[in-house]
Design a protein around this motif. Structure first.
Motif, mmCIF file in Angstrom:
data_model
loop_
_atom_site.group_PDB
_atom_site.id
_atom_site.type_symbol
_atom_site.label_atom_id
_atom_site.label_comp_id
_atom_site.label_asym_id
_atom_site.label_seq_id
_atom_site.Cartn_x
_atom_site.Cartn_y
_atom_site.Cartn_z
ATOM 1 N N SER A 12 -9.266 -7.204 -6.371
ATOM 2 C CA SER A 12 -8.477 -8.429 -6.529
ATOM 3 C C SER A 12 -9.340 -9.629 -6.926
ATOM 4 O O SER A 12 -8.975 -10.390 -7.822
ATOM 5 C CB SER A 12 -7.664 -8.724 -5.269
ATOM 6 O OG SER A 12 -8.451 -8.565 -4.115
ATOM 7 N N GLN A 20 -1.529 -12.145 -1.997
ATOM 8 C CA GLN A 20 -0.657 -11.004 -2.305
ATOM 9 C C GLN A 20 0.577 -11.416 -3.100
ATOM 10 O O GLN A 20 1.149 -10.602 -3.819
ATOM 11 C CB GLN A 20 -0.209 -10.305 -1.006
ATOM 12 C CG GLN A 20 -1.319 -9.596 -0.272
ATOM 13 C CD GLN A 20 -1.986 -8.503 -1.094
ATOM 14 O OE1 GLN A 20 -1.434 -7.966 -2.035
ATOM 15 N NE2 GLN A 20 -3.211 -8.184 -0.742
ATOM 16 N N VAL A 25 0.191 -10.021 -9.493
ATOM 17 C CA VAL A 25 0.299 -8.766 -8.743
ATOM 18 C C VAL A 25 1.594 -8.049 -9.125
ATOM 19 O O VAL A 25 1.615 -6.835 -9.312
ATOM 20 C CB VAL A 25 0.221 -9.011 -7.214
ATOM 21 C CG1 VAL A 25 0.478 -7.730 -6.438
ATOM 22 C CG2 VAL A 25 -1.130 -9.604 -6.836
ATOM 23 N N LYS A 29 1.745 -4.337 -10.720
ATOM 24 C CA LYS A 29 2.537 -3.271 -10.096
ATOM 25 C C LYS A 29 3.537 -2.672 -11.078
ATOM 26 O O LYS A 29 3.763 -1.468 -11.082
ATOM 27 C CB LYS A 29 3.277 -3.805 -8.862
ATOM 28 C CG LYS A 29 2.386 -4.025 -7.660
ATOM 29 C CD LYS A 29 3.239 -4.538 -6.507
ATOM 30 C CE LYS A 29 2.484 -4.693 -5.226
ATOM 31 N NZ LYS A 29 3.362 -5.172 -4.138
ATOM 32 N N TRP A 58 -2.457 -2.151 -4.348
ATOM 33 C CA TRP A 58 -1.176 -2.478 -4.984
ATOM 34 C C TRP A 58 -0.520 -1.201 -5.499
ATOM 35 O O TRP A 58 0.692 -1.036 -5.398
ATOM 36 C CB TRP A 58 -1.372 -3.471 -6.128
ATOM 37 C CG TRP A 58 -1.976 -4.770 -5.688
ATOM 38 C CD1 TRP A 58 -1.800 -5.395 -4.476
ATOM 39 C CD2 TRP A 58 -2.874 -5.602 -6.431
ATOM 40 N NE1 TRP A 58 -2.534 -6.565 -4.438
ATOM 41 C CE2 TRP A 58 -3.199 -6.722 -5.622
ATOM 42 C CE3 TRP A 58 -3.420 -5.517 -7.700
ATOM 43 C CZ2 TRP A 58 -4.050 -7.732 -6.060
ATOM 44 C CZ3 TRP A 58 -4.271 -6.524 -8.130
ATOM 45 C CH2 TRP A 58 -4.578 -7.625 -7.310
ATOM 46 N N GLU A 61 1.281 0.512 -2.748
ATOM 47 C CA GLU A 61 2.601 -0.080 -2.506
ATOM 48 C C GLU A 61 3.625 0.440 -3.512
ATOM 49 O O GLU A 61 4.782 0.688 -3.154
ATOM 50 C CB GLU A 61 2.522 -1.600 -2.586
ATOM 51 C CG GLU A 61 1.833 -2.242 -1.409
ATOM 52 C CD GLU A 61 1.938 -3.749 -1.478
ATOM 53 O OE1 GLU A 61 2.995 -4.272 -1.061
ATOM 54 O OE2 GLU A 61 0.980 -4.390 -1.953
#
Length: 185
Positions: A12, A20, A25, A29, A58, A61
């Motif tokens: 990051s 976040q 981001v 994603k 990420w 997730e």
């Protein structure tokens, strides 16, 4: 057919992302999701990461989100060494622990704490030898930690021609941003 893929990319801080909820981001994603969906159509079953802050977490997730629609998709976190999060701040440690708690498999390649850069190379080699595809957020115009994995992957592909390298460049991310903006306009 790729049943197991590894996913990696910039940390990051290498991207200048420190929160976040940074809009970048979301776009990263989306780009990862696009590649994962393509591999899922080809029979993807496992995604492996080493648990680095940034693209890897990420990506985890994204895997968790995809598990609603693809319940057989699994996530493995194979850290290069024990306690890699030891020097991270509390927020990052909590985030990391949340990812580990939801992963389907967690282990460390080296059973010792950090000793040398060789532990990262061992992780790279293990990932390349145990997977059929690589999704990597890497742009040759921007130096950074994914460069080493990318170079190792290129060498690996020379003798393993079926190995697939899916690179997401900054231009690819720009297209994702434009696509998303086009949808909302």
């Amino acid at each position: 057919m790729s049943k197991v893929a590894c996913l990696t990319g910039y940390k990051s801080f290498e991207l200048g992302i420190f929160k976040q909820d940074d809009k970048a981001v979301h776009y990263i994603k989306q780009a990862l999701k696009k590649e994962l969906l393509s591999l899922l159509d080809e029979g993807l079953e496992w995604v492996t990461i080493s648990g680095q802050l940034g693209v890897e977490l990420w990506g985890a997730e994204v895997v968790f989100d995809l598990q609603d629609e693809y319940p057989d998709l699994k996530l493995a976190v194979l850290t290069p060494f024990l306690n890699q999060e030891e020097n991270w701040n509390e927020n990052n440690k909590e985030y990391y622990e949340m990812i580990l708690s939801q992963a389907d498999f967690v282990d460390s390649v080296s059973k010792e704490p950090y000793k040398s850069p060789q532990q990262f190379r061992n992780r790279n080699l293990l990932f390349l030898n145990k997977t059929q595809a690589l999704i990597i957020l890497f742009d040759e115009e921007k130096e950074g930690s994914p460069k080493y994995f990318y170079e190792e992957a290129l060498r690996h592909k020379e003798s393993n021609t079926a190995f697939e390298i899916r690179t997401i460049s900054f231009q690819d991310l720009q297209w994702v941003v434009e696509e998303e903006q086009w949808k909302t306009d």
